[in-house]
Design a protein around this motif. Structure first.
Motif, PDB file in Angstrom:
ATOM      1  N   GLU A   1       2.040   3.870   3.011  1.00 44.20           N
ATOM      2  CA  GLU A   1       2.247   3.333   4.355  1.00 44.20           C
ATOM      3  C   GLU A   1       3.738   3.292   4.707  1.00 44.20           C
ATOM      4  O   GLU A   1       4.353   2.252   4.919  1.00 44.20           O
ATOM      5  CB  GLU A   1       1.550   1.977   4.470  1.00 44.20           C
ATOM      6  CG  GLU A   1       0.049   2.160   4.265  1.00 44.20           C
ATOM      7  CD  GLU A   1      -0.765   0.885   4.358  1.00 44.20           C
ATOM      8  OE1 GLU A   1      -0.181  -0.171   4.653  1.00 44.20           O
ATOM      9  OE2 GLU A   1      -1.984   0.959   4.129  1.00 44.20           O
TER      10      GLU A   1
ATOM     11  N   HIS B   1       2.899  -2.762   7.404  1.00 43.40           N
ATOM     12  CA  HIS B   1       1.974  -1.752   6.871  1.00 43.40           C
ATOM     13  C   HIS B   1       1.896  -0.568   7.840  1.00 43.40           C
ATOM     14  O   HIS B   1       2.570  -0.538   8.857  1.00 43.40           O
ATOM     15  CB  HIS B   1       0.565  -2.343   6.739  1.00 43.40           C
ATOM     16  CG  HIS B   1       0.420  -3.369   5.661  1.00 43.40           C
ATOM     17  ND1 HIS B   1      -0.360  -3.175   4.548  1.00 43.40           N
ATOM     18  CD2 HIS B   1       0.945  -4.614   5.533  1.00 43.40           C
ATOM     19  CE1 HIS B   1      -0.308  -4.240   3.778  1.00 43.40           C
ATOM     20  NE2 HIS B   1       0.478  -5.137   4.350  1.00 43.40           N
ATOM     21  N   SER B   2       0.983   0.380   7.519  1.00 43.62           N
ATOM     22  CA  SER B   2       0.652   1.460   8.461  1.00 43.62           C
ATOM     23  C   SER B   2      -0.856   1.661   8.466  1.00 43.62           C
ATOM     24  O   SER B   2      -1.517   1.442   7.452  1.00 43.62           O
ATOM     25  CB  SER B   2       1.276   2.796   8.040  1.00 43.62           C
ATOM     26  OG  SER B   2       2.645   2.683   7.846  1.00 43.62           O
TER      27      SER B   2
ATOM     28  N   HIS C   1       0.859  -1.194   0.000  1.00 44.43           N
ATOM     29  CA  HIS C   1       0.000   0.000   0.000  1.00 44.43           C
ATOM     30  C   HIS C   1       0.892   1.239   0.000  1.00 44.43           C
ATOM     31  O   HIS C   1       1.649   1.464   0.955  1.00 44.43           O
ATOM     32  CB  HIS C   1      -0.911  -0.029   1.234  1.00 44.43           C
ATOM     33  CG  HIS C   1      -1.839  -1.207   1.237  1.00 44.43           C
ATOM     34  ND1 HIS C   1      -2.240  -1.861   2.386  1.00 44.43           N
ATOM     35  CD2 HIS C   1      -2.425  -1.862   0.202  1.00 44.43           C
ATOM     36  CE1 HIS C   1      -3.056  -2.854   2.055  1.00 44.43           C
ATOM     37  NE2 HIS C   1      -3.185  -2.878   0.740  1.00 44.43           N
TER      38      HIS C   1
ATOM     39  N   GLU D   1       1.236  -3.363  11.729  1.00 45.36           N
ATOM     40  CA  GLU D   1       0.798  -2.032  11.309  1.00 45.36           C
ATOM     41  C   GLU D   1       1.403  -0.980  12.237  1.00 45.36           C
ATOM     42  O   GLU D   1       1.243  -1.050  13.452  1.00 45.36           O
ATOM     43  CB  GLU D   1      -0.737  -1.926  11.396  1.00 45.36           C
ATOM     44  CG  GLU D   1      -1.492  -2.954  10.572  1.00 45.36           C
ATOM     45  CD  GLU D   1      -1.870  -2.411   9.196  1.00 45.36           C
ATOM     46  OE1 GLU D   1      -1.419  -1.305   8.841  1.00 45.36           O
ATOM     47  OE2 GLU D   1      -2.630  -3.119   8.493  1.00 45.36           O
TER      48      GLU D   1
ATOM     49  N   ARG E   1      -3.763   3.360  -2.641  1.00 40.16           N
ATOM     50  CA  ARG E   1      -3.936   1.986  -2.163  1.00 40.16           C
ATOM     51  C   ARG E   1      -3.559   0.925  -3.192  1.00 40.16           C
ATOM     52  O   ARG E   1      -3.027  -0.116  -2.849  1.00 40.16           O
ATOM     53  CB  ARG E   1      -5.423   1.803  -1.808  1.00 40.16           C
ATOM     54  CG  ARG E   1      -5.789   0.484  -1.171  1.00 40.16           C
ATOM     55  CD  ARG E   1      -5.429   0.454   0.273  1.00 40.16           C
ATOM     56  NE  ARG E   1      -5.944  -0.753   0.922  1.00 40.16           N
ATOM     57  CZ  ARG E   1      -5.747  -1.025   2.202  1.00 40.16           C
ATOM     58  NH1 ARG E   1      -5.058  -0.192   2.949  1.00 40.16           N
ATOM     59  NH2 ARG E   1      -6.227  -2.129   2.731  1.00 40.16           N
TER      60      ARG E   1
END
Ligand code: ZN
Length: 399
Positions: free
Chosen positions: A217, A305-306, A214, A371, A262
């Protein structure tokens, strides 16, 4: 760590490649060609212009205001469901006027999420002051007050780390630690997909880590890089002699370079494609993992991810036929290190093509999606990566 900011003045160049294979010839646009349309200013007013024609520049429309500009913050086209609301913006303000300009970010039905960062000329990125950011209309509008001078400025949702920046990190860490750089495929726009491998090919076990499915992120990528740096620093130790490592530092280069929220250029969330394998970025990564994992025990599968806050998606520790020792140890380590401790969200949906679900169903490995919070500091993101590496060492590599 070496997350070098982009070169502000970098510009895309047009080009095309004439390809002949198996008797058939065709003209294939290179990645630069397909973005060459964005080589004009979006808006010009009183010798001040707004541009997005640089790597990771956002998807914006522009209109003139009396005192500046209004920019839409648009998502890319989405093939499937409604897009995840991660409204990325990145644009430059260029000109020689001394006066301030106001830039209105118009999010439409979405809401302001990323606090703006600014970079002037060759200086480091810094956060815009709160007094320069006026968020209105329940987050659907944000008005930025920007001093316009003869110094070029980029404003973005986070400090930009482009594909080229990541490539520099990848090549440097490979050179310093004797890792192999593997070009395992090409993205839809023809960018090289690159992984790092280490350890003997005929090892008995394998560890997989990845990031940047993504595009915005970035904190996840910082944690990933800290994790990899900590691991590769110890590769020469005897306890690592029977383990292979495969690292994916940039799974979605097209999305990153095009300033997407995204998706990839296929309009798909790549972290929903791990079972259907319709997108080349995931199909080729899956093939590499299958090759590397054949005959090996997969110790860990980590996808960085974030999101809104730091948390971990994992499978229930009681999932049959899986060994949850490592996830449980990581939870204990993160609980001890952070106050408040990160949430652990237990979920497994067989039909959802996330990397961690695919890892569980394919290898019985309890994959984890780690995340980092959007607002986490660089040091916090690095610490999560380092703790993940330390826990891996304790669980699998301590005699
Ligand atoms: Zn994500």
């Amino acid at each position: 760590m070496n997350l070098t900011p982009i070169n502000f003045r970098q510009r895309r160049l047009a080009g095309a490649v004439f390809v002949c294979a198996l008797g058939a010839c065709s003209t294939v646009s290179d990645p630069q060609t397909q973005t060459a349309a964005r080589t004009e200013a979006l808006c010009v007013r009183d010798q001040v212009s707004i541009r997005t024609d640089f790597p990771v520049g956002g998807q914006h429309g522009c209109a003139l205001r009396e005192d500046g500009f209004a920019l839409t913050v648009w998502p890319e086209a989405a093939v499937d469901a409604r897009i995840n609301p991660s409204p990325w913006y990145a644009f430059s303000v260029e000109g020689n006027e001394e006066a301030e300009v106001n830039i209105t970010l118009d999010y439409g039905s979405h809401r302001h999420r990323y606090s703006p960062w600014i970079k002037s000329g060759d200086s480091d990125w810094r956060k815009m002051k709160d007094a320069q950011v006026d968020v209105r209309d329940e987050g659907r509008i944000a008005v930025l007050t920007v001093p316009a001078s003869d110094h070029n400025q980029i404003i973005a949702g986070l400090p930009i780390v482009s594909v080229a920046d990541t490539d520099v990190w990848t090549r440097e860490i490979a050179e310093h630690h004797g890792l192999e750089v593997v070009e395992y495929g090409q993205s839809i726009e023809g960018r090289s997909l690159t992984a790092l491998t280490a350890g003997p090919e005929d090892a008995g076990s394998v560890v997989i880590a990845m990031t940047r499915q993504h595009p915005p992120e970035l904190n996840g990528a910082i944690a990933f890089e800290a994790f990899v740096e900590k691991v590769v620093a110890r590769l020469g130790e005897p306890s690592f002699a029977n383990t292979r490592f495969v690292f994916f530092p940039m799974l979605n280069p097209d999305g990153v370079e095009n300033g997407y929220w995204r998706h990839n250029m296929g309009g798909v969330d790549l972290n929903r494609d791990w079972f259907s394998l319709k997108q080349p970025e995931i199909r080729t990564a899956e093939q590499l993992i299958q090759r590397e994992a054949a005959g090996k025990d997969m110790l860990a599968f980590l996808d960085f991810h974030s999101t809104w806050s730091t948390l971990v998606y994992f499978h229930p520790f009681s999932t049959p036929n899986t060994d949850s020792t490592f996830p449980m140890a990581l939870k204990a380590a993160l609980d001890e290190a952070f106050e408040p401790s990160p949430d652990w969200i237990s979920s497994h949906n067989d039909g959802k093509g996330t990397s961690k679900n695919w890892a569980l169903q394919t290898f019985r490995t309890p994959g984890m999606t780690i995340e980092l919070g959007d607002g986490a500091s660089r040091s916090e993101a690095e610490r999560v990566g380092e703790i993940t590496a330390d826990t891996l060492f304790e669980v699998f590599f301590t005699e």
